[in-house]
Design a protein around this motif. Structure first.
Motif, PDB file in Angstrom:
ATOM      1  N   UNK A  51       0.375  -1.609   0.353  1.00  0.00           N
ATOM      2  CA  UNK A  51      -0.019  -0.018   0.062  1.00  0.00           C
ATOM      3  C   UNK A  51       0.912   1.493  -0.404  1.00  0.00           C
ATOM      4  N   UNK A  52       1.598   1.023   0.749  1.00  0.00           N
ATOM      5  CA  UNK A  52       2.547   2.386   0.827  1.00  0.00           C
ATOM      6  C   UNK A  52       3.888   3.042  -0.133  1.00  0.00           C
ATOM      7  N   UNK A  53       3.461   1.268  -1.351  1.00  0.00           N
ATOM      8  CA  UNK A  53       4.759   1.473  -2.805  1.00  0.00           C
ATOM      9  C   UNK A  53       3.591   2.134  -3.469  1.00  0.00           C
ATOM     10  N   UNK A  54       2.391   1.027  -3.508  1.00  0.00           N
ATOM     11  CA  UNK A  54       0.806   2.442  -4.648  1.00  0.00           C
ATOM     12  C   UNK A  54       0.948   3.680  -4.255  1.00  0.00           C
ATOM     13  N   UNK A  55       0.942   3.561  -2.900  1.00  0.00           N
ATOM     14  CA  UNK A  55       0.585   5.765  -2.412  1.00  0.00           C
ATOM     15  C   UNK A  55       2.004   6.309  -3.197  1.00  0.00           C
ATOM     16  N   UNK A  56       3.312   5.611  -2.825  1.00  0.00           N
ATOM     17  CA  UNK A  56       4.327   6.821  -3.774  1.00  0.00           C
ATOM     18  C   UNK A  56       4.310   6.591  -4.535  1.00  0.00           C
ATOM     19  N   UNK A  57       4.176   6.059  -5.747  1.00  0.00           N
ATOM     20  CA  UNK A  57       4.338   5.767  -7.048  1.00  0.00           C
ATOM     21  C   UNK A  57       2.835   6.686  -7.858  1.00  0.00           C
ATOM     22  N   UNK A  58       1.887   6.884  -6.821  1.00  0.00           N
ATOM     23  CA  UNK A  58       0.944   7.672  -6.911  1.00  0.00           C
ATOM     24  C   UNK A  58       1.286   8.808  -7.069  1.00  0.00           C
ATOM     25  N   UNK A  59       1.932   9.438  -5.605  1.00  0.00           N
ATOM     26  CA  UNK A  59       2.291  10.430  -5.256  1.00  0.00           C
ATOM     27  C   UNK A  59       3.598  10.725  -6.747  1.00  0.00           C
ATOM     28  N   UNK A  60       3.927  10.072  -7.232  1.00  0.00           N
ATOM     29  CA  UNK A  60       5.318  10.654  -8.783  1.00  0.00           C
ATOM     30  C   UNK A  60       4.409  10.804  -9.592  1.00  0.00           C
ATOM     31  N   UNK A  61       2.923  10.314  -9.490  1.00  0.00           N
ATOM     32  CA  UNK A  61       2.396  10.125 -10.612  1.00  0.00           C
ATOM     33  C   UNK A  61       1.960  11.707 -10.372  1.00  0.00           C
ATOM     34  N   UNK A  62       1.141  12.345  -9.265  1.00  0.00           N
ATOM     35  CA  UNK A  62       0.252  13.401  -9.412  1.00  0.00           C
ATOM     36  C   UNK A  62       1.809  14.319  -9.342  1.00  0.00           C
ATOM     37  N   UNK A  63       2.696  14.522  -9.179  1.00  0.00           N
ATOM     38  CA  UNK A  63       3.609  14.948  -9.317  1.00  0.00           C
ATOM     39  C   UNK A  63       4.104  14.918 -10.778  1.00  0.00           C
ATOM     40  N   UNK A 131      -1.937  -4.790  -3.105  1.00  0.00           N
ATOM     41  CA  UNK A 131      -1.988  -3.414  -1.953  1.00  0.00           C
ATOM     42  C   UNK A 131      -1.584  -2.968  -2.421  1.00  0.00           C
ATOM     43  N   UNK A 132      -0.686  -2.803  -3.917  1.00  0.00           N
ATOM     44  CA  UNK A 132      -0.125  -1.700  -4.374  1.00  0.00           C
ATOM     45  C   UNK A 132      -1.793  -0.863  -4.924  1.00  0.00           C
ATOM     46  N   UNK A 133      -2.908  -1.799  -5.650  1.00  0.00           N
ATOM     47  CA  UNK A 133      -3.949  -1.045  -5.914  1.00  0.00           C
ATOM     48  C   UNK A 133      -4.577  -0.227  -4.822  1.00  0.00           C
ATOM     49  N   UNK A 134      -4.597  -1.490  -3.558  1.00  0.00           N
ATOM     50  CA  UNK A 134      -5.629  -0.144  -2.441  1.00  0.00           C
ATOM     51  C   UNK A 134      -4.481   0.576  -1.913  1.00  0.00           C
ATOM     52  N   UNK A 135      -3.052   0.960  -1.869  1.00  0.00           N
ATOM     53  CA  UNK A 135      -2.855   1.877  -1.941  1.00  0.00           C
ATOM     54  C   UNK A 135      -3.290   3.219  -2.655  1.00  0.00           C
ATOM     55  N   UNK A 136      -2.410   2.936  -4.308  1.00  0.00           N
ATOM     56  CA  UNK A 136      -3.130   3.896  -5.256  1.00  0.00           C
ATOM     57  C   UNK A 136      -4.179   4.786  -5.319  1.00  0.00           C
ATOM     58  N   UNK A 137      -5.488   4.168  -4.829  1.00  0.00           N
ATOM     59  CA  UNK A 137      -6.714   4.128  -4.511  1.00  0.00           C
ATOM     60  C   UNK A 137      -7.066   4.904  -3.784  1.00  0.00           C
ATOM     61  N   UNK A 138      -6.861   5.127  -2.374  1.00  0.00           N
ATOM     62  CA  UNK A 138      -6.232   5.330  -1.146  1.00  0.00           C
ATOM     63  C   UNK A 138      -6.023   7.561  -1.607  1.00  0.00           C
ATOM     64  N   UNK A 139      -4.836   7.578  -1.602  1.00  0.00           N
ATOM     65  CA  UNK A 139      -4.174   7.953  -2.850  1.00  0.00           C
ATOM     66  C   UNK A 139      -5.509   9.250  -3.565  1.00  0.00           C
ATOM     67  N   UNK A 140      -5.805   8.749  -4.002  1.00  0.00           N
ATOM     68  CA  UNK A 140      -6.729   9.158  -4.702  1.00  0.00           C
ATOM     69  C   UNK A 140      -7.797   9.895  -4.827  1.00  0.00           C
TER      70      UNK A 140
END
Length: 294
Positions: A51-63, A131-140
């Motif tokens: 989940x952390x990794x999904x959110x981290x990559x999501x932050x990069x995508x948002x950036x 977990x990656x998907x869950x972390x990314x969706x939480x960030x979304x």
């Protein structure tokens, strides 16, 4: 004599600190050691770390979305700067520690070396992908609530829709090949991270491979776990109405892209990086592929 000997002993030089990167053979050993450790994570811990990794990559995508929504930049520099911004995701993964599905393609090295079984590897991949998907969706969800899509007069939200639409309109085979090419570069970047001896080495080493795959328009399944839902949510919030292909954005379209990107990522990372480097650096002459048999 004894006094002289003691003085000589006391003045022994301190051990030299090696600042060189690990050799390819040493890097292969580090990759395989990490792969074995990954199979020892419980499903729950693998999921939370992922989940952390999904959110981290999501932050990069948002950036990436933030810096590339500026119309004043020309196409090439915009892609390069956006790619560098996106690197933040993998920097966080490699330096803070998190389970990233695309990087875990390197576990195929362990499979070939008979250090893990198919079952152990696939179990890790399943928990980490989810977990990656869950972390990314939480960030979304958090980004949508934060009003981030409204920045630059709504240009961020418009770009989120346009980016997502551009990822669901190509043919499945095209997306699959883009996934292969993407994870060749990502897994090479992860190997650089293993070879590095300091945080600075890791960060500098991964910048160009990661910025490169983003600028080249390749498909990263974990990044798309953020880009695609963020685009869909942004469209539902009223952004990007004029974006080409925006009408095609829905849940089946997201799964269509993720299926192609995920399978392409697996093939690119496992065959062209993990197996190739295992063959070059770890395989003993005359030994056959083990494929997890003990």
């Amino acid at each position: 004599m004894t006094q002289h000997h003691d003085q000589h002993h006391d003045a022994a030089p301190a051990p030299a600190v090696n600042v060189n990167a690990l050799t390819p053979v040493e890097t292969e050993q580090a990759v395989e050691t990490a792969g074995v450790a990954k199979t020892r994570l419980t499903g729950r811990r693998a999921f939370v770390s992922a989940m952390f990794a999904g959110a981290f990559v999501g932050f990069g995508a948002l950036f990436f979305l933030i810096v590339t929504c500026d119309d004043a930049m020309t196409w090439g520099p915009k892609r390069f700067v956006g790619g560098l911004a996106f690197c933040m995701g993998l920097v966080l993964v490699l330096t803070c520690g998190a389970e990233l599905f695309t990087g875990n393609s390197l576990m195929v090295s362990d499979l070939a070396a008979r250090k893990v079984t198919w079952r152990q590897m696939l179990r890790n991949w399943l928990f980490v992908w989810l977990g990656n998907f869950a972390g990314a969706l939480l960030l979304v969800a958090l980004v949508a609530l934060a009003g981030t899509m409204d920045l630059n007069g709504g240009a961020v939200g418009d770009l989120a829709v346009a980016t997502a639409a551009s990822k669901v309109t190509p043919g499945w085979g095209t997306l699959f090949v883009r996934g292969i090419l993407c994870n060749i570069l990502v897994c090479l970047a992860v190997r650089i991270g293993f070879a590095a001896r300091s945080v600075a080495d890791k960060v500098l080493g991964i910048l160009l491979p990661i910025a490169g795959f983003v600028a080249m328009g390749f498909e990263h399944c974990v990044a798309n776990m953020f880009f695609l839902p963020m685009g869909l949510v942004s469209a539902m919030m009223g952004y990007g109405a004029d974006a080409a292909g925006a009408a095609a954005l829905d849940v089946p379209a997201i799964l269509y892209n993720l299926s192609a990107a995920t399978l392409g990522n697996i093939l690119g990372g496992s065959l062209f990086v993990a197996l190739a480097y295992w063959y070059l650096n770890a395989k003993k002459p005359g030994s056959a592929l083990g494929w997890g048999r003990r």
